[in-house]
Scaffold this motif. Structure first.
Motif, PDB file in Angstrom:
ATOM      1  N   ASP A 109       0.821  -1.209   0.000  1.00 50.81           N
ATOM      2  CA  ASP A 109       0.000   0.000   0.000  1.00 50.81           C
ATOM      3  C   ASP A 109       0.860   1.266   0.000  1.00 50.81           C
ATOM      4  O   ASP A 109       0.484   2.280  -0.595  1.00 50.81           O
ATOM      5  CB  ASP A 109      -0.930   0.004   1.210  1.00 50.81           C
ATOM      6  N   MET A 110       2.017   1.207   0.660  1.00 52.77           N
ATOM      7  CA  MET A 110       2.896   2.376   0.666  1.00 52.77           C
ATOM      8  C   MET A 110       3.457   2.627  -0.731  1.00 52.77           C
ATOM      9  O   MET A 110       3.533   3.786  -1.182  1.00 52.77           O
ATOM     10  CB  MET A 110       4.034   2.198   1.666  1.00 52.77           C
ATOM     11  N   VAL A 111       3.848   1.568  -1.422  1.00 52.81           N
ATOM     12  CA  VAL A 111       4.348   1.723  -2.793  1.00 52.81           C
ATOM     13  C   VAL A 111       3.261   2.326  -3.678  1.00 52.81           C
ATOM     14  O   VAL A 111       3.525   3.219  -4.497  1.00 52.81           O
ATOM     15  CB  VAL A 111       4.833   0.368  -3.350  1.00 52.81           C
ATOM     16  N   THR A 112       2.032   1.862  -3.500  1.00 52.06           N
ATOM     17  CA  THR A 112       0.917   2.422  -4.274  1.00 52.06           C
ATOM     18  C   THR A 112       0.733   3.899  -3.967  1.00 52.06           C
ATOM     19  O   THR A 112       0.521   4.721  -4.869  1.00 52.06           O
ATOM     20  CB  THR A 112      -0.382   1.659  -3.962  1.00 52.06           C
ATOM     21  N   TRP A 113       0.836   4.258  -2.692  1.00 53.57           N
ATOM     22  CA  TRP A 113       0.662   5.653  -2.288  1.00 53.57           C
ATOM     23  C   TRP A 113       1.741   6.534  -2.916  1.00 53.57           C
ATOM     24  O   TRP A 113       1.448   7.599  -3.473  1.00 53.57           O
ATOM     25  CB  TRP A 113       0.719   5.773  -0.760  1.00 53.57           C
ATOM     26  N   ILE A 114       2.989   6.096  -2.851  1.00 56.62           N
ATOM     27  CA  ILE A 114       4.094   6.870  -3.431  1.00 56.62           C
ATOM     28  C   ILE A 114       3.940   6.969  -4.944  1.00 56.62           C
ATOM     29  O   ILE A 114       4.158   8.024  -5.540  1.00 56.62           O
ATOM     30  CB  ILE A 114       5.448   6.241  -3.047  1.00 56.62           C
ATOM     31  N   ARG A 115       3.542   5.859  -5.561  1.00 52.88           N
ATOM     32  CA  ARG A 115       3.330   5.870  -7.016  1.00 52.88           C
ATOM     33  C   ARG A 115       2.239   6.856  -7.394  1.00 52.88           C
ATOM     34  O   ARG A 115       2.361   7.608  -8.362  1.00 52.88           O
ATOM     35  CB  ARG A 115       2.956   4.469  -7.494  1.00 52.88           C
ATOM     36  N   ASP A 116       1.141   6.880  -6.626  1.00 55.99           N
ATOM     37  CA  ASP A 116       0.046   7.798  -6.938  1.00 55.99           C
ATOM     38  C   ASP A 116       0.495   9.255  -6.796  1.00 55.99           C
ATOM     39  O   ASP A 116       0.120  10.116  -7.602  1.00 55.99           O
ATOM     40  CB  ASP A 116      -1.149   7.530  -6.022  1.00 55.99           C
ATOM     41  N   PHE A 117       1.294   9.543  -5.764  1.00 55.47           N
ATOM     42  CA  PHE A 117       1.797  10.914  -5.579  1.00 55.47           C
ATOM     43  C   PHE A 117       2.708  11.299  -6.734  1.00 55.47           C
ATOM     44  O   PHE A 117       2.538  12.360  -7.350  1.00 55.47           O
ATOM     45  CB  PHE A 117       2.535  11.035  -4.247  1.00 55.47           C
ATOM     46  N   THR A 118       3.707  10.473  -7.017  1.00 50.64           N
ATOM     47  CA  THR A 118       4.699  10.838  -8.035  1.00 50.64           C
ATOM     48  C   THR A 118       4.089  10.877  -9.430  1.00 50.64           C
ATOM     49  O   THR A 118       4.476  11.709 -10.259  1.00 50.64           O
ATOM     50  CB  THR A 118       5.889   9.868  -8.005  1.00 50.64           C
ATOM     51  N   THR A 119       3.117  10.011  -9.686  1.00 53.29           N
ATOM     52  CA  THR A 119       2.444  10.026 -10.987  1.00 53.29           C
ATOM     53  C   THR A 119       1.661  11.313 -11.171  1.00 53.29           C
ATOM     54  O   THR A 119       1.743  11.968 -12.219  1.00 53.29           O
ATOM     55  CB  THR A 119       1.508   8.822 -11.132  1.00 53.29           C
ATOM     56  N   ARG A 120       0.885  11.693 -10.140  1.00 55.14           N
ATOM     57  CA  ARG A 120       0.109  12.930 -10.255  1.00 55.14           C
ATOM     58  C   ARG A 120       1.038  14.145 -10.347  1.00 55.14           C
ATOM     59  O   ARG A 120       0.771  15.086 -11.106  1.00 55.14           O
ATOM     60  CB  ARG A 120      -0.832  13.083  -9.058  1.00 55.14           C
ATOM     61  N   TYR A 121       2.120  14.142  -9.573  1.00 52.00           N
ATOM     62  CA  TYR A 121       3.042  15.270  -9.634  1.00 52.00           C
ATOM     63  C   TYR A 121       3.603  15.417 -11.041  1.00 52.00           C
ATOM     64  O   TYR A 121       3.694  16.530 -11.580  1.00 52.00           O
ATOM     65  CB  TYR A 121       4.181  15.122  -8.618  1.00 52.00           C
ATOM     66  N   HIS A 122       3.974  14.309 -11.658  1.00 57.78           N
ATOM     67  CA  HIS A 122       4.509  14.363 -13.021  1.00 57.78           C
ATOM     68  C   HIS A 122       3.453  14.833 -14.006  1.00 57.78           C
ATOM     69  O   HIS A 122       3.736  15.611 -14.934  1.00 57.78           O
ATOM     70  CB  HIS A 122       5.050  12.998 -13.442  1.00 57.78           C
ATOM     71  N   GLN A 123       2.216  14.389 -13.820  1.00 63.75           N
ATOM     72  CA  GLN A 123       1.134  14.844 -14.696  1.00 63.75           C
ATOM     73  C   GLN A 123       0.957  16.351 -14.602  1.00 63.75           C
ATOM     74  O   GLN A 123       0.732  17.015 -15.616  1.00 63.75           O
ATOM     75  CB  GLN A 123      -0.174  14.144 -14.312  1.00 63.75           C
TER      76      GLN A 123
END
Length: 337
Positions: free
Chosen positions: A142-156
């Motif tokens: 779940d932590m990996v998913t959370w970090i992925r969601d943050f970094t993906t949105r930031y890049h978007q």
């Protein structure tokens, strides 16, 4: 279809500052927050500091009251700066916190002085208040998913990869030592004389926090490289991906996609058919005569694409026909049978 990259440097004017002092592991810098108070940024610069990380936000309900003064003050004396977000992974999903960060100071701007924003993920300091464990009660998955969601949105939102601040021990414990974020620059926290072991997924650190209190102000940091490389991280080259397809013996398309953070202007395309074909139509922004075509694309914004379509008069001869296209230093050959 063949995909190639076209890189064009964009120069951005910045303030002139004295030659930088080199820290033991590179260029010296600092990190500050509301707790640091008011800062004399000229003294930071004169003491050898060349960059600053400034806390902007935490969770989705806290913004550093001194952020504007600290962030703007660093830039005013010519320092390269970056904003950081202190993660609260148990409160909301990662995308929501990335949005809050970008909307409250974490947005990247193309001024030659601004680094990508930082996701600060570390030990839960509020265990007594929120009752959560070191990993905020999230599983490694779940932590990996959370970090992925943050970094993906930031890049978007910014077209830049977020810098990740963490410790090796926390990363091992709370992400299972994930290898999924190696494309994000690493700001490693390890207080001592050496950076030590890195989290999995990274072959080197980009920044290193070697002490929570340094000789200049705030935390003590260094950039793992030269000042020129630090400036390049703040002001990366534009990126255009060139791809093409032969739709038939008489129709070809070339797509220019801006995958970088800068708008790209005055993109020039030149093509010449082979196999006896003549160009009969081309656009947008194209002129043609006989077997030759030339196009000028005034502007391609970040995240946007332009498709050029070239139509030809089919040759009566059998065999391979097509068009050779050049965009900058990139060459693409589109063939049809």
């Amino acid at each position: 279809m063949r995909r190639l990259s076209l890189v064009a440097m964009i120069a951005v004017a910045g303030l002139m500052i004295p030659a930088s002092a080199q820290a033991a592991d590179g260029v010296a810098g600092v990190d500050v927050s509301n707790w640091t108070g008011d800062i004399d940024w000229a003294k930071v610069r004169d003491a050898g500091g060349r960059f600053a990380f400034v806390q902007a936000t935490e969770g989705v309900d806290y913004r550093n009251a001194r952020f504007d003064a600290q962030y703007g003050g660093a830039a005013a004396v010519g320092l390269i700066r970056s904003a950081y977000h202190f993660a609260q992974p148990h409160e909301t999903d990662g995308a929501a916190q990335a949005d809050y960060f970008v909307d409250n100071g974490g947005a990247w701007i193309s001024d030659g002085q601004t680094l990508p924003g930082v996701l600060d993920v570390e030990d839960n300091p509020y265990k007594d208040k929120n009752g959560k464990n070191t990993c905020y009660d999230l599983s490694p998955e779940d932590m990996v998913t959370w970090i992925r969601d943050f970094t993906t949105r930031y890049h978007q939102r910014t077209k830049r990869p977020a810098i990740i601040y963490t410790t090796t021990s926390w990363w091992k414990t709370c992400t299972g030592d994930s290898t999924k974020f190696g494309k994000n620059p690493l700001w490693l926290a390890r207080w001592g004389a050496e950076p030590g072991e890195l989290p999995s997924g990274w072959k080197k650190h980009t920044f290193w926090q070697s002490a929570d209190k340094g000789p200049i102000v705030g935390g003590q940091d260094s950039f793992n490289g030269t000042e020129s490389q630090l400036k390049s991280l703040a002001n990366p080259p534009a990126e255009v991906t060139v791809s093409g397809a032969a739709k038939s013996r008489k129709l070809y398309t070339i797509t220019l996609k801006n995958t970088g953070p800068h708008a790209v202007t005055d993109v020039r395309l030149a093509g010449r058919t082979f196999g006896g074909q003549k160009v009969v139509k081309a656009g947008p922004g194209c002129s043609f005569s006989g077997t030759a075509v030339r196009c000028v694309i005034p502007k391609v914004n970040p995240g946007h694409s332009i498709r050029v379509t070239i139509a030809t008069k089919p040759s009566k001869a059998r065999g391979t026909v097509g068009i050779n296209v050049t965009v900058g230093s990139v060459k693409v050959s589109l063939k049809a049978r």
